[in-house]
Write a protein that holds these residues in place. Structure first.
Motif, PDB file in Angstrom:
ATOM      1  N   ASP A 151       0.909  -1.239  -0.048  1.00 18.73           N
ATOM      2  CA  ASP A 151      -0.058  -0.197   0.079  1.00 18.73           C
ATOM      3  C   ASP A 151       1.070   1.372  -0.163  1.00 18.73           C
ATOM      4  N   THR A 152       1.086   1.708  -1.206  1.00 20.93           N
ATOM      5  CA  THR A 152       2.190   3.013  -1.169  1.00 20.93           C
ATOM      6  C   THR A 152       1.556   4.422  -0.476  1.00 20.93           C
ATOM      7  N   GLY A 153      -0.037   4.491  -0.546  1.00 19.09           N
ATOM      8  CA  GLY A 153      -0.328   5.502   0.054  1.00 19.09           C
ATOM      9  C   GLY A 153       0.104   5.519   1.695  1.00 19.09           C
ATOM     10  N   MET A 186       2.784   4.812   2.777  1.00 20.13           N
ATOM     11  CA  MET A 186       4.079   5.361   2.681  1.00 20.13           C
ATOM     12  C   MET A 186       4.168   6.868   2.679  1.00 20.13           C
ATOM     13  N   TYR A 187       3.151   7.277   1.825  1.00 16.59           N
ATOM     14  CA  TYR A 187       3.085   8.947   1.729  1.00 16.59           C
ATOM     15  C   TYR A 187       2.729   9.624   2.934  1.00 16.59           C
ATOM     16  N   ARG A 188       1.535   8.565   3.655  1.00 16.24           N
ATOM     17  CA  ARG A 188       1.088   8.991   4.953  1.00 16.24           C
ATOM     18  C   ARG A 188       2.191   9.079   5.904  1.00 16.24           C
ATOM     19  N   ALA A 189       3.070   8.318   5.953  1.00 17.92           N
ATOM     20  CA  ALA A 189       4.051   8.263   6.917  1.00 17.92           C
ATOM     21  C   ALA A 189       4.892   9.598   6.962  1.00 17.92           C
ATOM     22  N   ALA A 225      -1.146  14.132   3.260  1.00 22.82           N
ATOM     23  CA  ALA A 225      -0.093  13.345   2.134  1.00 22.82           C
ATOM     24  C   ALA A 225      -0.752  13.693   0.738  1.00 22.82           C
ATOM     25  N   SER A 226      -1.850  13.894   0.722  1.00 23.36           N
ATOM     26  CA  SER A 226      -2.204  14.475  -0.741  1.00 23.36           C
ATOM     27  C   SER A 226      -1.520  15.586  -1.210  1.00 23.36           C
ATOM     28  N   ALA A 227      -1.593  16.605  -0.104  1.00 21.51           N
ATOM     29  CA  ALA A 227      -0.885  17.941  -0.488  1.00 21.51           C
ATOM     30  C   ALA A 227       0.810  17.664  -0.701  1.00 21.51           C
ATOM     31  N   THR A 228       1.262  17.067   0.308  1.00 20.25           N
ATOM     32  CA  THR A 228       2.940  17.016  -0.034  1.00 20.25           C
ATOM     33  C   THR A 228       3.388  15.923  -0.900  1.00 20.25           C
ATOM     34  N   SER A 229       2.546  15.223  -1.225  1.00 23.62           N
ATOM     35  CA  SER A 229       2.810  14.130  -2.502  1.00 23.62           C
ATOM     36  C   SER A 229       3.330  14.723  -3.799  1.00 23.62           C
ATOM     37  N   SER A 230       2.962  16.079  -3.796  1.00 22.53           N
ATOM     38  CA  SER A 230       3.373  16.680  -5.235  1.00 22.53           C
ATOM     39  C   SER A 230       4.893  17.347  -5.021  1.00 22.53           C
ATOM     40  N   VAL A 271       9.698  14.278  -2.036  1.00 20.24           N
ATOM     41  CA  VAL A 271       8.785  13.296  -1.412  1.00 20.24           C
ATOM     42  C   VAL A 271       8.599  12.070  -2.507  1.00 20.24           C
ATOM     43  N   ARG A 272       8.299  12.192  -3.669  1.00 20.40           N
ATOM     44  CA  ARG A 272       7.880  11.142  -4.578  1.00 20.40           C
ATOM     45  C   ARG A 272       9.405  10.455  -5.025  1.00 20.40           C
ATOM     46  N   GLU A 273      10.593  11.084  -5.126  1.00 21.85           N
ATOM     47  CA  GLU A 273      11.621  10.415  -5.398  1.00 21.85           C
ATOM     48  C   GLU A 273      11.996   9.259  -4.578  1.00 21.85           C
ATOM     49  N   ASP A 318      -0.484  -0.959  -4.742  1.00 24.85           N
ATOM     50  CA  ASP A 318      -1.572   0.021  -5.031  1.00 24.85           C
ATOM     51  C   ASP A 318      -1.240   1.529  -4.785  1.00 24.85           C
ATOM     52  N   GLY A 319      -1.811   2.502  -5.423  1.00 28.25           N
ATOM     53  CA  GLY A 319      -1.329   3.731  -5.182  1.00 28.25           C
ATOM     54  C   GLY A 319      -2.111   4.804  -6.295  1.00 28.25           C
ATOM     55  N   ARG A 320      -1.499   5.787  -6.656  1.00 29.08           N
ATOM     56  CA  ARG A 320      -1.886   6.584  -8.041  1.00 29.08           C
ATOM     57  C   ARG A 320      -1.031   6.685  -9.157  1.00 29.08           C
ATOM     58  N   ASP A 321       0.201   6.271  -9.083  1.00 28.13           N
ATOM     59  CA  ASP A 321       1.229   6.362 -10.192  1.00 28.13           C
ATOM     60  C   ASP A 321       1.966   5.308 -10.474  1.00 28.13           C
ATOM     61  N   ILE A 322       1.453   4.001  -9.931  1.00 26.19           N
ATOM     62  CA  ILE A 322       2.264   2.755  -9.990  1.00 26.19           C
ATOM     63  C   ILE A 322       2.248   2.443 -11.427  1.00 26.19           C
ATOM     64  N   LYS A 376     -11.893  17.042  -3.465  1.00 24.13           N
ATOM     65  CA  LYS A 376     -10.724  17.772  -3.534  1.00 24.13           C
ATOM     66  C   LYS A 376      -9.481  17.203  -3.483  1.00 24.13           C
ATOM     67  N   ARG A 377      -9.631  16.138  -2.914  1.00 27.05           N
ATOM     68  CA  ARG A 377      -8.343  14.930  -2.956  1.00 27.05           C
ATOM     69  C   ARG A 377      -8.332  14.601  -4.445  1.00 27.05           C
ATOM     70  N   ASP A 378      -9.291  14.380  -5.383  1.00 24.76           N
ATOM     71  CA  ASP A 378      -9.271  13.762  -6.678  1.00 24.76           C
ATOM     72  C   ASP A 378      -8.413  14.990  -7.440  1.00 24.76           C
ATOM     73  N   GLN A 432      -6.481  17.515  -6.252  1.00 19.08           N
ATOM     74  CA  GLN A 432      -5.006  17.605  -6.209  1.00 19.08           C
ATOM     75  C   GLN A 432      -4.169  16.445  -6.760  1.00 19.08           C
ATOM     76  N   ASP A 433      -4.765  15.381  -6.617  1.00 21.16           N
ATOM     77  CA  ASP A 433      -3.912  13.848  -6.925  1.00 21.16           C
ATOM     78  C   ASP A 433      -3.935  13.927  -8.777  1.00 21.16           C
ATOM     79  N   MET A 434      -4.834  14.407  -9.063  1.00 19.92           N
ATOM     80  CA  MET A 434      -4.977  14.252 -10.764  1.00 19.92           C
ATOM     81  C   MET A 434      -4.305  15.699 -11.371  1.00 19.92           C
ATOM     82  N   ASN A 435      -4.063  16.563 -10.732  1.00 16.56           N
ATOM     83  CA  ASN A 435      -3.556  17.969 -11.487  1.00 16.56           C
ATOM     84  C   ASN A 435      -2.281  18.285 -10.931  1.00 16.56           C
ATOM     85  N   ARG A 436      -1.412  17.482  -9.955  1.00 17.54           N
ATOM     86  CA  ARG A 436      -0.207  17.897  -9.649  1.00 17.54           C
ATOM     87  C   ARG A 436       0.861  17.639 -10.921  1.00 17.54           C
ATOM     88  N   GLU A 437       2.013  18.463 -10.954  1.00 19.02           N
ATOM     89  CA  GLU A 437       2.863  18.283 -11.961  1.00 19.02           C
ATOM     90  C   GLU A 437       3.555  16.892 -12.269  1.00 19.02           C
TER      91      GLU A 437
HETATM   92  O1   DC Z   1      -4.144   6.040  -1.003  1.00 18.57           O
HETATM   93  P1   DC Z   1      -4.119   6.874   0.176  1.00 18.57           P
HETATM   94  O2   DC Z   1      -5.570   7.598   0.408  1.00 18.57           O
HETATM   95  O3   DC Z   1      -3.631   6.179   1.391  1.00 18.57           O
HETATM   96  O4   DC Z   1      -3.077   7.902  -0.270  1.00 18.57           O
HETATM   97  C1   DC Z   1      -2.755   9.201   0.441  1.00 18.57           C
HETATM   98  C2   DC Z   1      -2.111  10.147  -0.552  1.00 18.57           C
HETATM   99  O5   DC Z   1      -0.838   9.815  -0.961  1.00 18.57           O
HETATM  100  C3   DC Z   1      -3.063  10.317  -1.832  1.00 18.57           C
HETATM  101  O6   DC Z   1      -4.121  11.298  -1.717  1.00 18.57           O
HETATM  102  C4   DC Z   1      -1.842  10.918  -2.933  1.00 18.57           C
HETATM  103  C5   DC Z   1      -0.689  10.220  -2.094  1.00 18.57           C
HETATM  104  N1   DC Z   1      -0.063   9.029  -3.047  1.00 18.57           N
HETATM  105  C6   DC Z   1       0.688   9.299  -4.116  1.00 18.57           C
HETATM  106  O7   DC Z   1       0.778  10.556  -4.479  1.00 18.57           O
HETATM  107  N2   DC Z   1       1.088   8.388  -4.710  1.00 18.57           N
HETATM  108  C7   DC Z   1       0.778   6.883  -4.265  1.00 18.57           C
HETATM  109  N3   DC Z   1       1.448   5.950  -5.375  1.00 18.57           N
HETATM  110  C8   DC Z   1      -0.144   6.764  -3.392  1.00 18.57           C
HETATM  111  C9   DC Z   1      -0.422   7.750  -2.654  1.00 18.57           C
END
Ligand code: DC
Length: 222
Positions: free
Chosen positions: A32-34, A36-39, A97-102, A106-108, A126-130, A177-179, A181-186
């Protein structure tokens, strides 16, 4: 070569429930990669850092070490050696996590760790960019989604069951709001990879989605 299954999709689509069940059926590890962003977000919150404090976030990244372990089939997340599983599920941590994952830093940090795990281990991640960024060569890619209303209703029932006070309209608003942020980051925004199979779970049961994934895995494995 390890067999990798990538599942991406928006918050509340049921990714973790479904990925966990499919991993169990296949005897694969579930990552669950989310979490990791949450941590990392938890560390920023504890330090009193705001999502827009670019320099502080960049500097803090150097002090963070995120590691995972698997205990009795449950993923455990460690922040600088401390098990933070019990603390990362709060709404506040998810939003941070959503805000700082941009941030690139953090991502690298996390992408590197995720690729390393997938290189040698059969897993479902699972995640957003796998499928688009972390594991572009994953043998099976799924984009799991559901309507905002369905996701909101599921979250509402989950919170109600836990006895927590909640408001359906506010939950749906947070999801939108979360969608956004997650869909429109660079960097590495949430989107469906070209070769991913789209599954809309709005009208499907958990088991139906799991079965569909197992069918795709079977096809890809021959
Ligand atoms: O899946 P989640 O709700 O636990 O993820 C929390 C946030 O982490 C999500 O809003 C965006 C970020 N995230 C990400 O940018 N890339 C991933 N692979 C997983 C999560």
């Amino acid at each position: 070569m390890a067999f990798n299954i990538a599942i991406d999709g928006p918050a509340g689509a049921g990714k973790s429930t479904i990925a966990k069940k499919a991993a169990e059926a296949l005897s694969y590890i579930y990552v669950d990669t989310g979490a990791m962003y949450r941590a990392m977000a938890l560390f920023f919150l504890r330090e009193g850092i705001q999502p827009e404090d670019t320099e502080k976030i960049q500097r803090a990244c150097e002090k963070i070490r995120v590691t995972l372990s698997n205990e009795k089939g449950e993923q455990q997340v460690f922040l600088n050696g401390e098990n933070v599983n019990g603390q990362i599920r709060r709404e506040e941590v998810g939003n941070m996590a959503s805000a700082t994952s941009s941030y690139r830093e953090v991502r690298e940090k996390l992408t590197q760790l995720q690729r390393e795990m997938a290189r040698t281990t059969d897993l479902i991640m699972d995640g957003r960019d796998i499928g688009t960024c972390v594991l572009p060569k994953a043998q099976v890619k799924i984009y799991l989604t559901a309507s905002v209303e369905t996701r909101g209703r599921r979250r509402f029932l989950e919170l109600q069951e836990k006895g927590e006070d909640c408001d359906l309209e506010k939950i749906c608003e947070d999801i939108r709001k979360r969608d956004e942020q997650d869909m429109n980051r660079e960097i590495a925004p949430l989107r469906q990879a070209e070769d991913a199979v789209l599954i809309d779970s709005s009208e499907m049961t958990i088991q139906e989605v799991v079965d569909k994934i197992l069918e795709l895995v079977q096809k890809a494995a021959v």
